[in-house]
Design an enzyme around this catalytic site. Structure first.
Site, PDB file in Angstrom:
ATOM      1  N   LEU A   2       0.879  -1.168   0.000  1.00 21.53           N
ATOM      2  CA  LEU A   2       0.000   0.000   0.000  1.00 21.53           C
ATOM      3  C   LEU A   2       0.915   1.216   0.000  1.00 21.53           C
ATOM      4  O   LEU A   2       1.979   1.202   0.646  1.00 21.53           O
ATOM      5  CB  LEU A   2      -0.898   0.017   1.245  1.00 21.53           C
ATOM      6  CG  LEU A   2      -2.042  -1.007   1.281  1.00 21.53           C
ATOM      7  CD1 LEU A   2      -2.811  -0.899   2.597  1.00 21.53           C
ATOM      8  CD2 LEU A   2      -2.997  -0.837   0.103  1.00 21.53           C
ATOM      9  N   ASP A   3       0.515   2.273  -0.698  1.00 24.27           N
ATOM     10  CA  ASP A   3       1.312   3.504  -0.712  1.00 24.27           C
ATOM     11  C   ASP A   3       1.396   4.077   0.707  1.00 24.27           C
ATOM     12  O   ASP A   3       0.528   3.795   1.558  1.00 24.27           O
ATOM     13  CB  ASP A   3       0.645   4.553  -1.614  1.00 24.27           C
ATOM     14  CG  ASP A   3       0.599   4.107  -3.065  1.00 24.27           C
ATOM     15  OD1 ASP A   3       1.412   3.251  -3.454  1.00 24.27           O
ATOM     16  OD2 ASP A   3      -0.269   4.624  -3.798  1.00 24.27           O
ATOM     17  N   ALA A   4       2.383   4.931   0.919  1.00 24.23           N
ATOM     18  CA  ALA A   4       2.566   5.529   2.253  1.00 24.23           C
ATOM     19  C   ALA A   4       1.297   6.240   2.728  1.00 24.23           C
ATOM     20  O   ALA A   4       0.953   6.196   3.911  1.00 24.23           O
ATOM     21  CB  ALA A   4       3.742   6.490   2.233  1.00 24.23           C
ATOM     22  N   LYS A  26      -4.820   4.834  -8.135  1.00 22.94           N
ATOM     23  CA  LYS A  26      -4.575   6.257  -8.456  1.00 22.94           C
ATOM     24  C   LYS A  26      -4.435   6.444  -9.965  1.00 22.94           C
ATOM     25  O   LYS A  26      -4.938   7.411 -10.530  1.00 22.94           O
ATOM     26  CB  LYS A  26      -3.318   6.748  -7.732  1.00 22.94           C
ATOM     27  CG  LYS A  26      -3.531   6.866  -6.227  1.00 22.94           C
ATOM     28  CD  LYS A  26      -2.250   7.206  -5.502  1.00 22.94           C
ATOM     29  CE  LYS A  26      -2.461   7.193  -4.000  1.00 22.94           C
ATOM     30  NZ  LYS A  26      -1.232   7.196  -3.239  1.00 22.94           N
TER      31      LYS A  26
END
Ligand code: URA
Length: 227
Positions: free
Chosen positions: A105-107, A191
Site C-alpha cells: 500500500l502507498d505511504a 490512483k
C-alpha cells in the site's frame, strides 16, 4: 523443536544469546522457568513467553499471518526512504523475523495489509492469475457520476501500459466517494486508473483484501489471523 531454536524463531536473538538466556534462568514459558536449552517445545502449546519477567509476543510457528490496519505515513518496505516502515509497528522481537507484506500500500493509503512469512501464500494472493478482489474506498477530488463507474468497469488505459485495465466493480456511494474493486495489484493502480478516467484520488483506504477486512482493528493495530 528444541527450546533454544524456538527462542531464535521467536526473534529473541542469536543461538548464543538464546542459550545464554536459557542457562541464566531468564526464560519462562506458560509461567514456568525453563532452564534446559534442549527441552522439546511444541509451538502450539506456548501461550505466554517471558524474558526476565517481561512478556513477549508469541509468534505462531512455522507460519504466521497478520492483518494490519495500515495507518497513513508508513512505507510498505523493509528499507523505507521517506517515512517509517510498517514493520516498525510490531514489537521488537518480531522485527528480527523474516516476514513480507502481501502486496503493497502507498505511504498515504490506509487499510487492510496482510503480512506473512509464508511465501507460497503470499505468491498465491498476489498472483494476477488468482484474481483476488481488493476493495478500495476512494475519496475523489472532483464530483463524479455513473459515467466514471462505467469508464472504470469498461477499462481504462494506464499511463505507460499498452492494454486497458478494467475494474471488477465500481459503485458511487456519493459524488465524492467511490467503492472500487480490482483484482490485480499493479503499481499505484487505483490512483492511475482514476487519473486515466479524468479524476483524482484525494484519499485511499483498502477495506477488503480477498476475504479479509478490517473488522474493528484501530488504525495502526494488528492481529494474527488463522488460515
Ligand atoms: N492503488 C494505489 O494507487 N495505491 C495503493 O496504495 C493501492 C492501490
Amino acid at each position: 523443536m528444541q527450546l533454544f531454536k524456538y527462542l531464535q524463531a521467536q526473534g529473541l536473538g542469536s543461538r548464543k544469546e538464546c542459550l545464554w538466556l536459557i542457562e541464566n534462568g531468564c526464560i519462562a514459558i506458560n509461567g514456568e522457568v525453563r532452564a534446559q536449552a534442549r527441552d522439546t517445545i511444541s509451538p502450539d502449546e506456548v501461550k505466554t513467553l517471558e524474558v526476565d519477567g517481561k512478556s513477549f509476543t508469541v509468534i505462531p510457528l512455522p507460519y504466521f499471518y497478520i492483518l494490519l490496519n495500515k495507518p497513513t505515513g508508513y512505507e510498505t518496505s523493509h528499507k523505507p526512504q521517506h517515512y517509517p516502515s510498517i514493520f516498525s509497528l510490531f514489537p521488537a522481537n518480531m522485527r528480527n523475523i523474516d516476514m513480507q507484506a502481501v502486496g503493497r500500500l502507498d505511504a498515504d493509503t490506509t487499510g487492510v495489509l496482510l503480512i506473512t512469512n509464508d511465501g507460497r501464500f503470499n505468491h498465491k494472493q498476489t498472483s494476477p492469475k488468482h484474481k483476488v478482489p481488493k476493495v478500495y474506498r476512494v475519496t475523489l477530488k472532483h464530483p463524479a457520476d455513473e459515467t466514471l463507474c462505467n469508464q472504470l468497469k469498461q477499462g481504462v488505459l494506464l499511463h505507460d501500459e499498452n492494454e486497458t485495465i478494467a475494474a471488477a466493480d465500481a459503485v458511487l456511494e456519493s459524488p465524492h466517494i467511490l467503492i472500487l474493486t480490482i483484482t490485480e495489484g499493479k503499481y499505484h493502480q487505483v490512483k492511475r486508473m482514476i487519473a486515466a478516467a479524468g479524476n483524482r484520488v484525494e484519499y485511499l483506504h483498502r477495506s477488503h483484501f480477498g476475504e479479509w477486512h478490517i473488522e474493528n482493528i484501530p488504525e495502526g493495530g494488528w492481529k494474527f489471523i488463522d488460515m
